[in-house]
Write an enzyme that holds these catalytic residues in place. Sequence first.
Site, mmCIF file in Angstrom:
data_model
loop_
_atom_site.group_PDB
_atom_site.id
_atom_site.type_symbol
_atom_site.label_atom_id
_atom_site.label_comp_id
_atom_site.label_asym_id
_atom_site.label_seq_id
_atom_site.Cartn_x
_atom_site.Cartn_y
_atom_site.Cartn_z
ATOM 1 N N SER A 142 0.867 -1.184 0.000
ATOM 2 C CA SER A 142 0.000 0.000 0.000
ATOM 3 C C SER A 142 0.900 1.230 0.000
ATOM 4 O O SER A 142 2.085 1.144 0.367
ATOM 5 C CB SER A 142 -0.838 -0.006 1.285
ATOM 6 O OG SER A 142 -1.460 1.242 1.497
ATOM 7 N N TYR A 155 -2.682 -1.079 10.336
ATOM 8 C CA TYR A 155 -2.555 -1.225 8.880
ATOM 9 C C TYR A 155 -1.209 -0.687 8.396
ATOM 10 O O TYR A 155 -0.503 -1.335 7.620
ATOM 11 C CB TYR A 155 -3.717 -0.476 8.211
ATOM 12 C CG TYR A 155 -3.838 -0.692 6.725
ATOM 13 C CD1 TYR A 155 -4.563 -1.768 6.211
ATOM 14 C CD2 TYR A 155 -3.259 0.193 5.815
ATOM 15 C CE1 TYR A 155 -4.696 -1.958 4.842
ATOM 16 C CE2 TYR A 155 -3.387 0.015 4.451
ATOM 17 C CZ TYR A 155 -4.113 -1.065 3.967
ATOM 18 O OH TYR A 155 -4.246 -1.246 2.604
HETATM 19 P P1 NAD Z 1 -11.466 -6.339 -0.492
HETATM 20 O O1 NAD Z 1 -12.114 -6.211 0.836
HETATM 21 O O2 NAD Z 1 -12.276 -6.083 -1.725
HETATM 22 O O3 NAD Z 1 -10.780 -7.755 -0.621
HETATM 23 C C1 NAD Z 1 -10.087 -8.340 0.446
HETATM 24 C C2 NAD Z 1 -10.013 -9.834 0.216
HETATM 25 O O4 NAD Z 1 -9.362 -10.431 1.335
HETATM 26 C C3 NAD Z 1 -11.393 -10.496 0.120
HETATM 27 O O5 NAD Z 1 -11.343 -11.546 -0.826
HETATM 28 C C4 NAD Z 1 -11.592 -11.053 1.534
HETATM 29 O O6 NAD Z 1 -12.503 -12.138 1.594
HETATM 30 C C5 NAD Z 1 -10.179 -11.477 1.830
HETATM 31 N N1 NAD Z 1 -9.938 -11.694 3.251
HETATM 32 C C6 NAD Z 1 -10.162 -10.864 4.300
HETATM 33 N N2 NAD Z 1 -9.829 -11.468 5.450
HETATM 34 C C7 NAD Z 1 -9.387 -12.711 5.136
HETATM 35 C C8 NAD Z 1 -8.897 -13.807 5.884
HETATM 36 N N3 NAD Z 1 -8.816 -13.777 7.224
HETATM 37 N N4 NAD Z 1 -8.531 -14.934 5.218
HETATM 38 C C9 NAD Z 1 -8.651 -15.003 3.868
HETATM 39 N N5 NAD Z 1 -9.084 -13.984 3.099
HETATM 40 C C10 NAD Z 1 -9.460 -12.857 3.736
HETATM 41 O O7 NAD Z 1 -10.206 -5.352 -0.456
HETATM 42 P P2 NAD Z 1 -9.226 -4.743 -1.579
HETATM 43 O O8 NAD Z 1 -9.393 -3.277 -1.560
HETATM 44 O O9 NAD Z 1 -9.337 -5.476 -2.859
HETATM 45 O O10 NAD Z 1 -7.821 -5.038 -0.872
HETATM 46 C C11 NAD Z 1 -6.945 -6.044 -1.301
HETATM 47 C C12 NAD Z 1 -5.552 -5.719 -0.811
HETATM 48 O O11 NAD Z 1 -5.138 -4.471 -1.369
HETATM 49 C C13 NAD Z 1 -5.444 -5.566 0.716
HETATM 50 O O12 NAD Z 1 -4.236 -6.144 1.158
HETATM 51 C C14 NAD Z 1 -5.407 -4.056 0.905
HETATM 52 O O13 NAD Z 1 -4.743 -3.693 2.081
HETATM 53 C C15 NAD Z 1 -4.644 -3.639 -0.340
HETATM 54 N N6 NAD Z 1 -4.829 -2.236 -0.715
HETATM 55 C C16 NAD Z 1 -6.058 -1.780 -1.104
HETATM 56 C C17 NAD Z 1 -6.188 -0.447 -1.467
HETATM 57 C C18 NAD Z 1 -7.495 0.096 -1.906
HETATM 58 O O14 NAD Z 1 -7.587 1.315 -2.073
HETATM 59 N N7 NAD Z 1 -8.502 -0.723 -2.139
HETATM 60 C C19 NAD Z 1 -5.099 0.409 -1.425
HETATM 61 C C20 NAD Z 1 -3.867 -0.087 -1.027
HETATM 62 C C21 NAD Z 1 -3.747 -1.420 -0.673
#
Ligand code: NAD
Length: 260
Positions: A142, A155
């Site tokens: 991130s 986080y």
């Molecule tokens: P999201 O909530 O759409 O997806 C998260 C995924 O992780 C889902 O499939 C969920 O079921 C799974 N998950 C959560 N807890 C779990 C567990 N205990 N065991 C197995 N699976 C689990 O979120 P996203 O925005 O797609 O985020 C994905 C990654 O990207 C994360 O690591 C997040 O920190 C990172 N990220 C997201 C953003 C953003 O703006 N969306 C920015 C920077 C980083």
Amino acid sequence: MLKDKVAVITGSTSGIGEGYARALAAKGCNLVINGFGDAAEIETLRQSLAEENGITCLYHNADMTKPDQIEDLINTADAEFGGVDILMNNAGIQFVAPIEEYPPQTWDAIIAINLSSVFHSMRFSIPLMKKRGWGRIVNTASAHAIVASPNKGAYVAAKHGVAGLTKTAALEVARDNITVNAICPGYVWTPLVEAQIPDTAKSRGMTEEEVINDVMLAAAATKKFATIEQVAALAMFLCSDAAENITGSLQSIDGGWTAQ
Ligand code: NAD
């Protein structure tokens, strides 16, 4: 060159991980997808990934807080496909509160899912990649792996940890034809981001629109969210042969946020 490779993608039932799954399936990779959600919706996703791309796609329900379940996830890929070539560590959760009010059990959960799971999945996958003489590990970190924001202690700590672990792993496997990199998105429009808006609005006493414009996109010079497809395209480049000498790197896709 990714056709018939085997990819494990944690947290791929939604958002960025689902985007990785779609992009890898389109390249002909066989997949193990993982994550939580409605069982029927996950089965529809699994089937459509397989049928639309002529690949095999399995679903494994490992909880990323549980090392034994992570071991089973990687072992399942090995047993079903004969190895693991690509590991995308992507599962992640968020919680927003000042440190003095931060629930300790939420701290533990975020460190387990966002950081420790990356360690466990790598420790089980790296021997399999070494056996096949090739590997690609892409960790979704991130912008918060590089800079901080208030009220996101767990986080930010976990994502800074992912950055350090990515560099360490890259050095350890540098001579094994395995690359390890992290993608550092700013805000990407996904369910995780959408879910943060009400909490952030409450903790900062703002409207939801103010949170979008004055908090989320405040630091992005471009004033744009990245799309899931753009993040997936960067991941596909890191998995390609052209990226074989890119390792231990943090790839920002944040609209200029961390350039400032
Ligand atoms: P999201 O909530 O759409 O997806 C998260 C995924 O992780 C889902 O499939 C969920 O079921 C799974 N998950 C959560 N807890 C779990 C567990 N205990 N065991 C197995 N699976 C689990 O979120 P996203 O925005 O797609 O985020 C994905 C990654 O990207 C994360 O690591 C997040 O920190 C990172 N990220 C997201 C953003 C953003 O703006 N969306 C920015 C920077 C980083």
